[in-house]
Design a protein around this motif. Structure first.
Motif, PDB file in Angstrom:
ATOM      1  N   VAL A 171      15.005  36.034  61.035  1.00  0.00           N
ATOM      2  CA  VAL A 171      16.125  36.689  60.370  1.00  0.00           C
ATOM      3  C   VAL A 171      16.084  38.170  60.744  1.00  0.00           C
ATOM      4  N   ASN A 172      17.222  38.678  61.206  1.00  0.00           N
ATOM      5  CA  ASN A 172      17.303  40.091  61.558  1.00  0.00           C
ATOM      6  C   ASN A 172      17.550  40.888  60.282  1.00  0.00           C
ATOM      7  N   SER A 173      16.491  41.549  59.809  1.00  0.00           N
ATOM      8  CA  SER A 173      16.603  42.122  58.462  1.00  0.00           C
ATOM      9  C   SER A 173      17.585  43.285  58.428  1.00  0.00           C
ATOM     10  N   THR A 174      17.679  44.046  59.513  1.00  0.00           N
ATOM     11  CA  THR A 174      18.655  45.139  59.529  1.00  0.00           C
ATOM     12  C   THR A 174      20.064  44.581  59.350  1.00  0.00           C
ATOM     13  N   ARG A 175      20.330  43.479  60.060  1.00  0.00           N
ATOM     14  CA  ARG A 175      21.636  42.850  59.939  1.00  0.00           C
ATOM     15  C   ARG A 175      21.909  42.395  58.506  1.00  0.00           C
ATOM     16  N   VAL A 176      20.889  41.812  57.915  1.00  0.00           N
ATOM     17  CA  VAL A 176      21.045  41.320  56.549  1.00  0.00           C
ATOM     18  C   VAL A 176      21.363  42.483  55.612  1.00  0.00           C
ATOM     19  N   VAL A 177      20.640  43.572  55.790  1.00  0.00           N
ATOM     20  CA  VAL A 177      20.885  44.727  54.931  1.00  0.00           C
ATOM     21  C   VAL A 177      22.302  45.235  55.132  1.00  0.00           C
ATOM     22  N   GLN A 178      22.708  45.317  56.402  1.00  0.00           N
ATOM     23  CA  GLN A 178      24.074  45.765  56.688  1.00  0.00           C
ATOM     24  C   GLN A 178      25.092  44.859  56.026  1.00  0.00           C
ATOM     25  N   LEU A 179      24.855  43.575  56.160  1.00  0.00           N
ATOM     26  CA  LEU A 179      25.773  42.598  55.586  1.00  0.00           C
ATOM     27  C   LEU A 179      25.857  42.787  54.072  1.00  0.00           C
ATOM     28  N   THR A 180      24.715  43.050  53.473  1.00  0.00           N
ATOM     29  CA  THR A 180      24.668  43.262  52.039  1.00  0.00           C
ATOM     30  C   THR A 180      25.519  44.463  51.635  1.00  0.00           C
ATOM     31  N   PHE A 181      25.345  45.548  52.371  1.00  0.00           N
ATOM     32  CA  PHE A 181      26.138  46.731  52.066  1.00  0.00           C
ATOM     33  C   PHE A 181      27.617  46.475  52.316  1.00  0.00           C
ATOM     34  N   LEU A 182      27.907  45.747  53.389  1.00  0.00           N
ATOM     35  CA  LEU A 182      29.292  45.440  53.710  1.00  0.00           C
ATOM     36  C   LEU A 182      29.941  44.669  52.565  1.00  0.00           C
ATOM     37  N   ILE A 183      29.254  43.649  52.098  1.00  0.00           N
ATOM     38  CA  ILE A 183      29.813  42.842  51.006  1.00  0.00           C
ATOM     39  C   ILE A 183      30.008  43.698  49.763  1.00  0.00           C
ATOM     40  N   GLY A 184      28.986  44.496  49.444  1.00  0.00           N
ATOM     41  CA  GLY A 184      29.097  45.385  48.289  1.00  0.00           C
ATOM     42  C   GLY A 184      30.306  46.301  48.429  1.00  0.00           C
ATOM     43  N   GLY A 185      30.493  46.837  49.625  1.00  0.00           N
ATOM     44  CA  GLY A 185      31.622  47.740  49.866  1.00  0.00           C
ATOM     45  C   GLY A 185      32.950  47.025  49.707  1.00  0.00           C
ATOM     46  N   LEU A 186      33.063  45.798  50.269  1.00  0.00           N
ATOM     47  CA  LEU A 186      34.313  45.048  50.157  1.00  0.00           C
ATOM     48  C   LEU A 186      34.648  44.778  48.694  1.00  0.00           C
ATOM     49  N   MET A 187      33.639  44.404  47.946  1.00  0.00           N
ATOM     50  CA  MET A 187      33.868  44.115  46.525  1.00  0.00           C
ATOM     51  C   MET A 187      34.270  45.384  45.771  1.00  0.00           C
ATOM     52  N   ALA A 188      33.627  46.492  46.128  1.00  0.00           N
ATOM     53  CA  ALA A 188      33.974  47.755  45.470  1.00  0.00           C
ATOM     54  C   ALA A 188      35.411  48.136  45.809  1.00  0.00           C
ATOM     55  N   GLY A 189      35.836  47.870  47.053  1.00  0.00           N
ATOM     56  CA  GLY A 189      37.219  48.156  47.433  1.00  0.00           C
ATOM     57  C   GLY A 189      38.189  47.330  46.607  1.00  0.00           C
ATOM     58  N   ALA A 190      37.846  46.068  46.429  1.00  0.00           N
ATOM     59  CA  ALA A 190      38.701  45.211  45.605  1.00  0.00           C
ATOM     60  C   ALA A 190      38.724  45.717  44.164  1.00  0.00           C
ATOM     61  N   ALA A 191      37.538  46.088  43.668  1.00  0.00           N
ATOM     62  CA  ALA A 191      37.462  46.611  42.306  1.00  0.00           C
ATOM     63  C   ALA A 191      38.317  47.864  42.184  1.00  0.00           C
ATOM     64  N   ALA A 192      38.288  48.702  43.213  1.00  0.00           N
ATOM     65  CA  ALA A 192      39.076  49.939  43.185  1.00  0.00           C
ATOM     66  C   ALA A 192      40.561  49.623  43.076  1.00  0.00           C
ATOM     67  N   THR A 193      41.005  48.630  43.809  1.00  0.00           N
ATOM     68  CA  THR A 193      42.422  48.264  43.753  1.00  0.00           C
ATOM     69  C   THR A 193      42.805  47.770  42.357  1.00  0.00           C
ATOM     70  N   LEU A 194      41.965  46.911  41.800  1.00  0.00           N
ATOM     71  CA  LEU A 194      42.257  46.398  40.458  1.00  0.00           C
ATOM     72  C   LEU A 194      42.244  47.531  39.434  1.00  0.00           C
ATOM     73  N   TYR A 195      41.308  48.424  39.611  1.00  0.00           N
ATOM     74  CA  TYR A 195      41.196  49.577  38.705  1.00  0.00           C
ATOM     75  C   TYR A 195      42.468  50.417  38.771  1.00  0.00           C
ATOM     76  N   MET A 196      42.953  50.655  39.983  1.00  0.00           N
ATOM     77  CA  MET A 196      44.157  51.478  40.130  1.00  0.00           C
ATOM     78  C   MET A 196      45.388  50.750  39.601  1.00  0.00           C
ATOM     79  N   MET A 197      45.396  49.439  39.701  1.00  0.00           N
ATOM     80  CA  MET A 197      46.493  48.674  39.095  1.00  0.00           C
ATOM     81  C   MET A 197      46.535  48.901  37.599  1.00  0.00           C
ATOM     82  N   LYS A 198      45.338  48.871  37.021  1.00  0.00           N
ATOM     83  CA  LYS A 198      45.242  48.929  35.567  1.00  0.00           C
ATOM     84  C   LYS A 198      45.374  50.370  35.068  1.00  0.00           C
ATOM     85  N   ILE A 199      44.715  51.308  35.731  1.00  0.00           N
ATOM     86  CA  ILE A 199      44.654  52.687  35.245  1.00  0.00           C
ATOM     87  C   ILE A 199      45.678  53.582  35.928  1.00  0.00           C
TER      88      ILE A 199
END
Ligand code: ATP
Ligand code: MG
Lengths: 343, 276, 398
Positions: A233-261
């Motif tokens: 397992v390429n651990s750097t890749r895994v870490v990157q993937l983890t951050f990527l997923i976190g970022g995508l989810m945060a982007g989605a959260a940001a959109t929902l937040y702006m819808m609401k607020i």
């Protein structure tokens, strides 16, 4: 400021009140949960608190606001959810891209060099705090940067010269439409979209981590980084993937937040970030389903708390809850695990 | 502590005291989830003994240390140390009672000097309060001076002369292992538990370690030794307990253990490894 | 005997020039230290060119510098010595300030010098109350819990009338001085008055128009406050040195290095963590108390934003965590630079944020070990000395 007595009646006085605080809390809790995923994934894999994740979210909210300005100009309008939908979708894409980019940048600049050197956790946390500050401040100084490069005129809709630290609003405020009532709370289309979009993303992520090859790599690394690396397992890749997923989810959260607020500011990430982290810890950090549960519980509890103590104490309720949870159940409600494995 | 002499001079009453039980494990069982790392293990260690704890990798030796020193709580069974049941006792209190240990994977305070590492151990019995230290009152000064002297003596004893003020991280691997012993000895233990102290040592170093262990015993310290090197174990210990898969499979003198068929069976693979 | 041993400890702590200093004969040391002290005390009166701030009173800046240095020294115990990342330190600073304000004016009218120890005790107790439950949780959780604590304190003072709510507390009395209160602009108070220097380019002129009253505290002149807090800083500094070179300092260091190993070597790590936390809190509270009763005599919730906590952490880390002189220097820089370069003030948080990350990334071990690298050098020197004769060594150390 007025001092008010504890008002249990506000919460428990009637079923309607109770339901309305609960429903309102659930909607916010869903947003916390989405942000919490970023903390929980990174913690699961690296055992690090990605302190700057709040800024990943905050940049997402600005991406949403800017998309609206870009596509709509600054004239204030009210639109229903249906009318705003195309722009919202564009904003969602923009926010996910921006947040993911910031998350990856963070990983590359603030974490990877430290992980490589095997630096102590405290140092990584300090690095993250520094990055968080720098990012928030850079957003707060965007009017200066624009004027440095002489673009303040062209960009004035985006930077609001001299008021970069103030609240920055969407030109389009989305008018929620009440669909049905639960108790005294009128559930709107916006609420439902926020709640279900958040749930859908979580289910998708959960399945991704459980069922795909990438997910297996993430779980393997979370369980035992050394063996995972040995097994190819390429651990750097895994870490990157983890951050990527976190970022995508945060982007989605940001959109929902702006819808609401509908508005954000340079320090909007901070308090939300702390709360999302609280949610992650409450559910059991490293545990995706725990993040969802923690987010919803936190959202509801702090709404109840603000009903009883007054809304100015909302954040205090959240923090006290965090301390209590850590004392009573340091590994959270559902225990700490990414996928099935103990991190 | 004014009284630093007892364990620096050979204990002449050794013979008389021999036979008093220092440590007693009774039906000790410890489970990690589904894995039983210690399974109904019982043995006793008597004062003045050098006691060997051996077994193949993963047999539960380190886990046994961890249970004794309060890192893990037993699932069932008891551990008694000098008549005290250790269940629920804090780790630092167990050390204060007189049990000290070293670590299989060296765990020194890396950015402290060798001397400071040993001083931390020596502080266990210090009665100096915060205010005595702050105002440099007499007790602080005498305690500090005594601890310093003791620490230097211990460092020299284990063979780290001239490198007292080196950072622990900068010491050679062998010195780090020896420093762990000095640090543990500074807590004035009755029972000293060594977890693979000879790992990575060359034959000459192993020989010196054997001498050191005997010297420590002669100072009145009871020694519990985990070690894979059979020559060392057989050469230095008085009695041995053998673990396999968390279970005690044999107990006896080195000669008895050497001839025990169960032990030979358990060790067949390991012996080969050692020989290579 | 024991004095010698503490001397060797101290020697290890010094910088390059410090070794030279340590080698100097005692009378030279005494003279050097005295001169340095006089210089430090006189700094706001000397008003050296270049160093002196133009747009804001230099004495006020120097007061703030020392207040920050004091905070840094306290937080250094928590972060640098014990390795506990406290992100809510501003909470203790606020508790100290508010306790003083409440005791001296808002609800009672105690004199400052009674309120100060009370503030210290109150912050220390709040440190214990916060620390006792939270210091058992995992280290990195502590950061978040303390962060929450800082916010709780701010929200509380913002919303509770009893401590002035959002309006804050004003007219906090100044410390009681000796002699008459200063009477600006021709200050006549105190035991005696000291004139200050005025610089015409690089030519000093004695400015008899602005005199500082000795041991009297007014609302115009910050210098007496500077002297007061500087004195406390020096006392804390000495205490810090004593404690660091004792079993307490060793226990902290061991706990920070490897908590489990420390515990197994007989260190009651929880007790020592709590001690560090409470001490740090007390020093933060002390600094807050001075802040409350300084010239302006006014505090409000906005005086204690969470950003200040981050600045404090930056102070310690940038200055070199675990190194008291580094912490003091960091505190001084954090307070001084933005005042000296006012245009820069807007960018200071950005700069600190970047500095934290860059420092952490480029020198992950560099945040902690400047002292230790030096210490390793000192150790080498001692080994050299040792080779000349072990008996000799024994004599000096034992
Ligand atoms: N904290 C833990 N959680 C789960 N399993 C553990 C834990 N600690 C030890 N084990 C397991 O318990 C068993 C015994 O381990 P232990 O470290 O005691 O072996 P050992 O006899 O010291 O072996 P070695 O000679 O390799 O040091 C092993 O299977 C190990 O994986
Ligand atoms: Mg082992």
């Amino acid at each position: 400021m007025k001092e008010r007595p504890l008002d249990f009646g506000a919460l428990f006085g009637s079923f309607d009140n109770f339901m309305s605080y609960t429903a309102g809390g659930l909607v916010f809790g869903a947003i916390y949960a989405l942000i919490a995923l970023g903390y929980t994934m990174v913690y699961g894999v690296l055992q690090l608190i990605n302190f700057a994740h709040s800024e990943v979210f905050m940049y997402g909210t600005f991406a949403v606001a800017w998309t609206f300005v870009f596509l709509h100009g600054t004239g204030r309008v009210n639109q229903s959810l249906g009318e705003a939908l195309p722009v919202l979708l564009a904003a969602l894409v923009a926010a996910m891209i921006v947040s993911a980019a910031i998350a990856l940048l963070l990983e590359r600049l603030a974490y990877r060099p430290l992980i490589k050197k095997g630096a102590p956790k405290l140092i990584a946390l300090i690095s993250a705090i520094g990055a968080s500050f720098a990012l928030a401040e850079a957003m707060g100084l965007r009017d200066r940067f624009a004027s440095w490069v002489g673009l303040d005129d062209n960009l004035k809709n985006y930077v609001v010269p001299g008021k970069a630290r103030d609240v920055y609003s969407n030109p389009v405020s989305i008018q929620p439409k009440g669909l049905f009532d639960i108790g005294g709370y009128s559930v709107t289309d916006v609420d439902l979209v926020v709640l279900f979009a958040a749930l859908a993303m979580m289910v998708a992520l959960d399945q991704f981590v459980r069922r795909t090859r990438f997910g297996r790599a993430i779980r393997a690394t979370a369980q035992d980084p050394e063996s995972a690396a040995l097994m190819g397992v390429n651990s750097t890749r895994v870490v990157q993937l983890t951050f990527l997923i976190g970022g995508l989810m945060a982007g989605a959260a940001a959109t929902l937040y702006m819808m609401k607020i509908g508005s954000t500011r340079q320090n909007a990430g901070f308090i939300l970030g702390v709360k999302a982290f609280t949610a992650a810890v409450m559910g059991g950090i490293g545990n995706l389903r725990g993040a969802l549960l923690g987010g919803l519980v936190l959202g509801v509890m702090e709404n109840w708390g603000s009903a009883v103590f007054g809304s100015e104490w909302k954040d205090v309720v959240a923090f006290v809850l965090l301390v209590l949870i850590l004392l009573v159940r340091p590994s959270g409600l559902l225990g700490e695990s990414l996928g099935k494995a103990r991190a | 502590m004014p009284d630093t002499t007892p364990d620096t001079t050979p204990d002449t009453t050794l013979g008389a005291k021999k036979g008093r039980t220092v440590l007693r494990l009774t039906n000790a069982t410890l489970r990690f989830g589904g894995l039983t790392a210690l399974n109904d293990v019982s043995f006793e260690i008597n004062e003045g003994e050098i006691f060997g704890l051996i077994g193949p990798n993963g047999a539960g030796k380190t886990t046994c240390f961890n249970a004794m020193t309060g890192v893990y709580a037993l699932t069932s069974g008891t551990i008694e140390f000098e008549g005290n049941d250790l269940a629920g006792r804090k780790r630092h209190k167990i050390t204060k009672l007189g049990m000290a240990r070293t670590f299989q994977n060296i765990r020194l305070f890396k950015s402290m000097t060798a001397l400071e590492n040993v001083m931390v151990g020596a502080d266990v019995h210090s009665k100096v309060s915060f205010f005595e230290a702050l105002f440099r009152l007499p007790r602080h000064r005498t305690t500090e001076a005594e601890a310093l002297e003791r620490a230097r003596e211990l460092l020299n004893l284990v063979g780290i002369e001239g490198r007292h003020d080196e950072l622990a991280a900068n010491l050679s691997y062998g010195d780090q292992r020896r420093l762990e012993i000095a640090r543990a000895m500074a807590t004035k233990p009755t029972l000293l538990c060594l977890d693979e102290p000879a790992a990575g040592f060359n034959p000459a170093e192993k020989q010196r370690l054997m001498d050191l262990i005997r010297k420590l015993r002669d100072r009145g310290v009871t020694v519990l030794l985990i070690e894979h090197d059979m020559r060392l174990v057989m050469g230095v210990t008085d009695r041995i307990v053998v673990l396999e898969f968390g279970r005690k499979i044999a107990e006896g003198t080195p000669a008895e253990i050497r001839d025990n068929p169960a032990v030979i069976a358990a060790y067949l693979g390991v012996e080969e490894e050692d020989a290579s | 005997m024991a004095k010698d041993s503490s001397e060797t400890k101290v020697k290890k702590d010094r910088r390059g020039f410090g070794e030279k200093y340590a080698a100097a004969p005692t009378p030279v040391k005494v003279v050097a230290v005295t001169l340095l002290l006089v210089l430090v005390y006189a700094l706001p009166l000397l008003r050296p060119p270049i160093l002196t701030t133009n747009s804001i009173d230099f004495g006020t800046v120097m007061f703030r510098v020392i207040a920050f240095a004091l905070v840094a020294l306290g937080l250094n115990i928590v972060i640098g010595y014990a390795g506990l990342l406290d992100l809510g330190y501003v909470g203790f600073y606020a508790i100290g300030a508010y306790t003083t304000a409440v005791l001296t004016v808002y609800h009672y009218s105690w004199p400052f010098f009674l309120a100060l120890p009370a503030a210290i005790v109150v912050t220390m107790i709040s440190g214990v109350l916060l620390g006792a439950p939270t210091l058992r949780v995992r280290g990195d959780y502590l950061a978040i819990v303390t962060l929450g604590f800082g916010e709780i304190i701010r929200i509380t003072v913002q919303n509770v009338e009893w401590v002035g709510a959002s309006a804050g507390i004003k007219d906090i009395p100044h410390p009681t001085g000796i002699g008459a209160k200063p009477n600006p602009p021709f200050d006549q108070g105190g035991l005696f008055q000291v004139p200050r220097l005025q610089w015409d380019g690089f030519v000093p002129i004695v400015d008899l128009e602005h005199k500082t009253s000795f041991l009297a505290f007014g609302s115009r002149d910050a210098v007496p406050y500077y002297w007061l807090i500087l004195t406390f800083l020096l006392l804390i500094l000495i205490g810090d040195r004593m404690i660091k070179a004792s079993r307490v300092g060793r226990a902290w260091e061991a706990t920070r290095e490897d908590e489990d190993a420390a515990e197994l070597m007989g260190v009651p790590t929880f007790k020592y963590k709590l001690m560090a936390f409470a001490l740090g809190a007390a020093i933060g509270g002390m600094s807050g108390s001075f802040y409350a009763s300084s010239q302006a005599g006014y505090i409000n919730p906005q005086s204690f934003p969470l950003l200040l906590s981050m600045l404090f952490v930056a102070t310690v880390v940038v200055g070199g965590s675990g190194n008291r002189w580094g912490a003091i220097a960091g505190g001084a820089l954090v307070a001084y630079l933005p005042e000296r370069f006012r245009d820069f003030a807007d960018y200071r948080l950005l700069a600190f944020g970047l500095a934290l990350t860059v420092l952490a990334v480029w020198r992950p071990e560099g945040l902690f070990p400047p002292r230790r690298t030096r210490r390793a050098k000192a150790a080498e020197a001692e080994i050299d000395a040792l080779e000349e004769g072990t008996e000799n060594e024994e004599v000096t150390h034992a």
